[in-house]
Design a protein around this motif. Structure first.
Motif, short mmCIF file in Angstrom:
data_model
loop_
_atom_site.label_atom_id
_atom_site.label_comp_id
_atom_site.label_asym_id
_atom_site.label_seq_id
_atom_site.Cartn_x
_atom_site.Cartn_y
_atom_site.Cartn_z
N MET A 1 34.23 100.42 31.44
CA MET A 1 32.83 100.00 31.52
C MET A 1 32.23 100.54 32.81
SD MET A 1 30.40 98.16 29.97
CE MET A 1 31.27 97.22 28.76
N HIS A 2 31.05 101.11 32.71
CA HIS A 2 30.33 101.63 33.86
C HIS A 2 29.23 100.63 34.23
CE1 HIS A 2 32.03 105.74 33.73
NE2 HIS A 2 32.25 105.39 32.48
N SER A 3 28.98 100.46 35.52
CA SER A 3 27.98 99.49 35.93
C SER A 3 27.25 99.95 37.19
CB SER A 3 28.62 98.12 36.16
OG SER A 3 29.62 98.20 37.16
N ALA A 4 26.06 99.39 37.37
CA ALA A 4 25.24 99.64 38.56
C ALA A 4 24.36 98.42 38.78
CB ALA A 4 24.39 100.90 38.37
N HIS A 5 23.93 98.24 40.01
CA HIS A 5 23.06 97.11 40.32
C HIS A 5 22.02 97.51 41.37
CE1 HIS A 5 26.16 96.93 43.43
NE2 HIS A 5 25.25 96.34 44.18
N ALA A 6 20.97 96.72 41.43
CA ALA A 6 19.91 96.95 42.41
C ALA A 6 19.22 95.63 42.72
CB ALA A 6 18.89 97.95 41.86
N THR A 7 18.68 95.53 43.92
CA THR A 7 17.87 94.40 44.33
C THR A 7 16.51 94.94 44.75
OG1 THR A 7 19.82 93.17 45.07
CG2 THR A 7 17.68 92.45 45.92
N VAL A 8 15.47 94.47 44.07
CA VAL A 8 14.11 94.94 44.33
C VAL A 8 13.33 93.76 44.91
CG1 VAL A 8 12.05 95.94 43.30
CG2 VAL A 8 14.30 96.51 42.36
N ARG A 9 12.89 93.88 46.15
CA ARG A 9 12.18 92.81 46.83
C ARG A 9 10.73 92.71 46.36
NH1 ARG A 9 15.44 89.31 48.66
NH2 ARG A 9 17.28 90.29 49.53
N SER A 10 10.33 91.53 45.90
CA SER A 10 8.94 91.28 45.52
C SER A 10 8.75 89.78 45.36
CB SER A 10 8.60 91.96 44.20
OG SER A 10 7.31 91.58 43.78
N GLU A 11 7.63 89.28 45.84
CA GLU A 11 7.29 87.87 45.65
C GLU A 11 6.93 87.60 44.19
OE1 GLU A 11 7.78 85.34 47.76
OE2 GLU A 11 8.67 86.89 49.04
N LYS A 12 6.69 88.65 43.42
CA LYS A 12 6.36 88.51 42.00
C LYS A 12 7.56 88.82 41.11
CE LYS A 12 1.61 89.90 42.87
NZ LYS A 12 0.60 90.93 42.63
N ALA A 13 8.76 88.70 41.64
CA ALA A 13 9.97 89.07 40.90
C ALA A 13 10.09 88.34 39.56
CB ALA A 13 11.21 88.81 41.76
N GLY A 14 9.83 87.04 39.55
CA GLY A 14 9.92 86.26 38.31
C GLY A 14 8.92 86.74 37.27
N ARG A 15 7.74 87.05 37.71
CA ARG A 15 6.70 87.54 36.80
C ARG A 15 7.11 88.89 36.20
NH1 ARG A 15 0.98 89.15 39.11
NH2 ARG A 15 0.59 90.76 37.59
N CYS A 64 23.21 96.33 35.50
CA CYS A 64 23.31 97.07 34.24
C CYS A 64 24.74 97.50 33.98
CB CYS A 64 22.40 98.29 34.27
SG CYS A 64 20.66 97.91 34.52
N ASN A 65 25.09 97.59 32.69
CA ASN A 65 26.41 98.11 32.32
C ASN A 65 26.32 98.82 30.99
OD1 ASN A 65 27.10 96.18 30.09
ND2 ASN A 65 26.83 94.72 31.75
N ALA A 66 27.28 99.71 30.78
CA ALA A 66 27.36 100.48 29.54
C ALA A 66 28.78 101.00 29.39
CB ALA A 66 26.38 101.65 29.59
N PRO A 67 29.18 101.30 28.17
CA PRO A 67 30.54 101.80 27.95
C PRO A 67 30.79 103.18 28.57
CG PRO A 67 29.53 101.14 25.86
CD PRO A 67 28.48 101.05 26.91
N ASP A 68 29.73 103.97 28.74
CA ASP A 68 29.93 105.31 29.31
C ASP A 68 28.82 105.62 30.32
OD1 ASP A 68 27.61 106.39 27.84
OD2 ASP A 68 28.94 106.38 26.09
N ALA A 69 29.05 106.66 31.12
CA ALA A 69 28.12 107.03 32.18
C ALA A 69 26.76 107.46 31.62
CB ALA A 69 28.72 108.13 33.04
N GLU A 70 26.75 108.14 30.49
CA GLU A 70 25.50 108.59 29.90
C GLU A 70 24.62 107.40 29.49
OE1 GLU A 70 23.74 111.32 26.25
OE2 GLU A 70 25.90 111.17 26.52
N GLY A 71 25.23 106.42 28.84
CA GLY A 71 24.49 105.22 28.43
C GLY A 71 23.97 104.46 29.63
N LEU A 72 24.79 104.35 30.68
CA LEU A 72 24.35 103.65 31.89
C LEU A 72 23.16 104.37 32.52
CD1 LEU A 72 24.71 101.41 33.99
CD2 LEU A 72 26.32 102.95 35.18
N GLY A 73 23.21 105.69 32.56
CA GLY A 73 22.10 106.46 33.11
C GLY A 73 20.81 106.22 32.36
N LYS A 74 20.90 106.15 31.03
CA LYS A 74 19.70 105.92 30.22
C LYS A 74 19.14 104.52 30.45
CE LYS A 74 20.81 109.25 26.62
NZ LYS A 74 21.18 109.47 25.21
#
Length: 103
Positions: A1-15, A64-74
């Protein structure tokens, strides 16, 4: 399984999380849960991969996660494109980190 993560700062994150999930739900399985005073959580299943989203403490956390690198990229490309479109006034940028998010 391929995975990636990110944290995006915003006071409107829930919205933004709700907006993303509602938008995705028109074409793919997507769910979200809004709670008063707590984290907002969402999930989008793209078939080729999935993205778990959490809005908390002024940030949109994407995992995010995907079975392969191509799917994760998309999946990453779709999420990144939609965050940029929905948050264009803030000019938010998603900066991905490889691997699963820390618990």
């Amino acid at each position: 399984m391929h995975s990636a993560h990110a944290t995006v700062r915003s006071e409107k994150a829930g919205r933004y999380l709700v907006q993303l999930c509602k938008h995705f739900a028109h074409k793919i399985p997507a769910t979200w849960e809004e709670t008063e005073g707590e984290d907002t959580k969402g999930h989008a299943d793209f078939g080729i991969g999935a993205c778990e989203m959490t809005a908390k403490d002024g940030a949109l956390v994407l995992a995010c996660n995907a079975p392969d690198a191509e799917g994760l990229g998309k999946v990453k490309d779709v999420i990144e494109d939609h965050v940029a479109r929905f948050a264009w006034k803030e000019e938010l940028k998603v900066e991905w980190q490889d691997g699963p998010a820390a618990s």
